[in-house]
Scaffold this active site. Structure first.
Site, PDB file in Angstrom:
ATOM      1  CG  PHE A   1      -2.001  -1.003   1.180  1.00 53.91           C
ATOM      2  CD1 PHE A   1      -3.294  -0.350   0.970  1.00 53.91           C
ATOM      3  CD2 PHE A   1      -1.707  -2.233   1.622  1.00 53.91           C
ATOM      4  CE1 PHE A   1      -4.519  -1.507   0.954  1.00 53.91           C
ATOM      5  CE2 PHE A   1      -2.976  -3.103   1.651  1.00 53.91           C
ATOM      6  CZ  PHE A   1      -4.042  -2.755   1.214  1.00 53.91           C
ATOM      7  CG  ASP A   2       0.656   5.749  -1.986  1.00 50.67           C
ATOM      8  OD1 ASP A   2       1.872   6.295  -1.669  1.00 50.67           O
ATOM      9  OD2 ASP A   2      -0.111   6.606  -2.057  1.00 50.67           O
ATOM     10  CG  MET A   3       0.596   6.188   4.520  1.00 49.91           C
ATOM     11  SD  MET A   3       2.019   6.503   5.832  1.00 49.91           S
ATOM     12  CE  MET A   3       2.445   8.160   5.394  1.00 49.91           C
TER      13      MET A   3
END
Length: 701
Positions: free
Chosen positions: A13-15
């Site tokens: 996941f990108d944040m």
């Protein structure tokens, strides 16, 4: 895990912008910091172009726009401070659906990683503040790679960190640079749209595209296991999601049953907040003191704690509208007589949702009435037409989900005097167990001092946790049957969606509603205070068993052969539940005899059904006599309908005239039996009535 046609072992996941709605916050704080330190704000285009870039790449763009002397590091540091200050005050803005997605992936043995362009100090702060750090096996940050996105380095490092090949990793991204990096890494890019729509040529590099994390969750639910109906003593999910469940009418069914259904939710997570609405100020004060309470299952000697609960005043419009605005699901748990008045509150809440652009609301209609959804919608439409144009009213009724239900559980509220005893007993225990030496105001300048304060706090917390009050007595039936086309209901553990919910309501009404009232009337006439006590009398138990097995059930099976299992199971469980209902007062169950004895209603309607099968109904006729005698003899002086029935009897002079009455009572239409069509039935019921009166007089003498 198999997702569509691919074997998935991990999710990266990108944040910012993907998990957290922080891109907007970041843009705001960067503008503020630039204005504060440089005297000039940053253009939106530059900020949008920087989305998904590492700090090195973003710095280069800023220097190109403002010149080599632009103090990018200082501005970024100041923006970090402003952002952290906001987060400490308001919390990290978590994307809706994220917690449920993480929980489902984790429970289905998917490894999880974060790959964010943010610095580790900020990334960890946010992940911990949002309480999602615990889900991730690896976290890779922007200050730990040489090349930022769109270079694939950060995703390759994350995949290596969890020992997975990139092509088995879902990579969640919201930015163009992130999608390019995920694609170059050989992963399975999943695009979650945020502020900036990706260009078509870049968006096509994504394996799957969604408008929100919630939309992906709905897709994921198709490929992850759904949990079955829970056992009674099964724990609620430990982790809260961001959803809010509303209960419009926090009485016995709302608090003692529906709150449990919401607490079990889908088995993965549970709503972070349950809001209940009630006029009972004492109940509001008790629940809001601890935001929890207990339900007692007497037949199993088991108590269950419901948490995350707040109660509001059902007559306070602002609070009610706010509840409808916030709720993701609503249970309408008010009696039929209150629907018209409360429809105004519901209408105002639904209007506010429409104005705010909220998604359609699922409304569970907990009302013991056939075609309850149509009845409720009719009342809400009347209220809406007083507040908005017809077109708006029609749109609201069309857009939201009105779902009828069939409740098979018996629930009762604890009497006030019992609650008072509980409170006094637990407060006395609290005074005795919390030592006078507890003091958390003394300064702690050493580790020893801090541990002493923590110990004192734990003493208070432990003792306060024991103060939770038992508010409801309940029987253990778990399943709530529901109709309607809300997609949400298919994922809730305790709800079984039925195509023909109306027919199930008819069957349930015929089997239990009238029977329950007849048990209460018979028990009261024999001097018993609760249903359980009455069912211990062989006369009552024999009457109920024969009534259901010999008159009602055979007629229902003949009319509804496809429901044989439901009818047989319900009959058996109903009698069993009644035998254990020692906290269910006969006055509560037996109230409102006029409503229950009306033509084609619970008892006379069942009698008509039995006759249509060419069967006799002596036990239903005896039960009808019980109801009329219960009301006319005023066994419950506080029951308004009993008093009205007694006045009608005194006015007409004999029971035969009452049985065939067709007119108004207390301003409402009232019709029992037909004088000509039901002539023989009237005579038999009259005989039972006079026999009950003679026995009562003999016992009194």
């Amino acid at each position: 895990m198999k997702l569509i046609d691919k074997d998935i072992t991990a999710a990266i996941f990108d944040m910012d912008g993907t998990m957290f709605d922080t891109e907007r916050l970041r843009m705001k704080t960067l503008k503020e910091a630039s204005l504060e330190l440089y005297g000039e704000t940053i253009p939106d285009k530059l900020l949008l172009d920087s989305l998904g870039l590492s700090s090195v790449s973003a710095k280069r763009l800023a220097k190109e726009a403002f010149g080599p002397d632009y103090p990018y590091e200082e501005i970024r540091k100041r923006a970090d401070e402003l952002e952290l200050s906001y987060v400490k005050k308001h919390g990290v803005p978590v994307k809706n659906g994220l917690i449920e997605v993480l929980e489902r992936l984790k429970r289905n043995e998917i490894l999880l990683a974060v790959a964010t362009s943010s610095k580790r100090a900020i990334a960890e702060e946010y992940l911990r503040d949002a309480d999602v750090f615990k889900y991730f096996d690896v976290v890779v940050c922007g200050d730990e790679v040489d090349k930022g996105k769109p270079d694939p380095q950060i995703f390759l490092k994350a995949a290596a960190g969890i020992n997975c090949q990139p092509d088995t990793c879902m990579i969640f991204e919201d930015s163009e640079n992130g999608l390019l990096a995920a694609s170059s890494a050989g992963g399975q890019p999943i695009y979650i749209r945020d502020i900036k729509e990706a260009r078509p040529d870049i968006k096509e590099k994504a394996w799957l595209c969604y408008n929100s994390m919630n939309e992906f969750l709905q897709h994921l639910q198709l490929y992850t296991k759904n949990y079955p109906v829970p056992t009674l003593n099964e724990h609620f999910p430990q982790n809260d999601n961001l959803l809010t469940a509303g209960i419009h009418g926090f009485g016995a069914i709302g608090g003692g049953y529906i709150a449990q259904i919401f607490s079990h939710w889908d088995g993965y997570t549970r709503p972070g907040k349950i809001i209940g609405a009630t006029r009972n100020s004492e109940l509001r004060n008790m629940v809001n003191a601890f935001h929890s309470y207990q339900v007692n299952y007497e037949s199993l000697a088991y108590e269950q704690t419901i948490r995350n609960v707040s109660l509001i005043d059902m007559d306070e419009e602002e609070q009610m509208v706010s509840m409808y605005l916030e709720a993701d699901i609503m249970a309408l748990c008010i009696p039929e007589s209150a629907v018209k008045q409360q429809a105004v509150m519901t209408a105002k809440g639904l209007l506010a949702r429409k104005a705010a652009g909220r998604e359609p609301l699922t409304i569970l209609i907990i009302l013991n009435k056939v075609h309850a959804a149509s009845f409720v919608k009719k009342q809400i439409k009347k209220a809406l037409l007083e507040l908005a144009p017809r077109e708006t009213a029609d749109e609201i009724l069309e857009d939201n989900y009105f779902c009828e239900t069939v409740v098979n559980r018996m629930v009762s509220a604890y009497p006030k005097e019992e609650l008072l005893k509980q409170i006094q007993r637990k407060l006395n225990t609290l005074k005795e167990t919390v030592p006078d030496t507890v003091n958390i105001n003394k300064p702690a300048i050493s580790l020893k001092g801090i541990t002493r304060i923590l110990k004192d706090i734990s003493v208070i917390q432990t003792e306060l946790s024991k103060v939770s009050l038992v508010l409801f007595n309940s029987e253990p039936d778990m399943t709530l049957y529901a109709g309607g086309n809300s997609p949400l209901l298919h994922h809730l553990r305790q709800i079984k969606v039925m195509e023909d919910i109306g027919q199930m309501q008819i069957i349930k009404n015929r089997l239990s509603n009238g029977t329950h009232a007849m048990i209460a009337w018979y028990s009261s006439l024999l001097g018993y205070k609760t249903i359980g006590q009455g069912m211990g009398d062989e006369r009552i138990l024999d009457f109920v068993t024969k009534l259901m097995e010999e008159e009602i059930k055979p007629a229902l099976l003949e009319k509804n052969p496809d429901y044989e299992d439901y009818i047989n199971g319900f009959t058996k469980n109903f009698i069993k539940r009644c035998r254990f209902s020692f906290k269910d007062p006969v006055d509560r169950v037996g109230r409102d005899p006029i409503r229950k004895l009306q033509h084609n209603e619970r008892i006379l309607g069942t009698m008509s059904m039995v006759r249509s099968m060419k069967s006799s109904s002596p036990l239903l006729e005896f039960g009808t006599a019980l109801g009329f005698y219960y009301g006319i003899s005023l066994k419950n002086p506080e029951d308004k309908e009993s008093a009205a029935l007694r006045r009608l009897y005194n006015q007409l002079g004999n029971i035969e005239e009452v049985l065939t009455y067709n007119g108004m009572v207390e301003g409402k239409p009232c019709k029992f039996l037909d004088k000509e069509k039901d002539y023989d039935t009237v005579l038999r019921i009259s005989q039972y009535f006079h026999e009950l009166a003679r026995k009562s007089s003999a016992n009194s003498a």
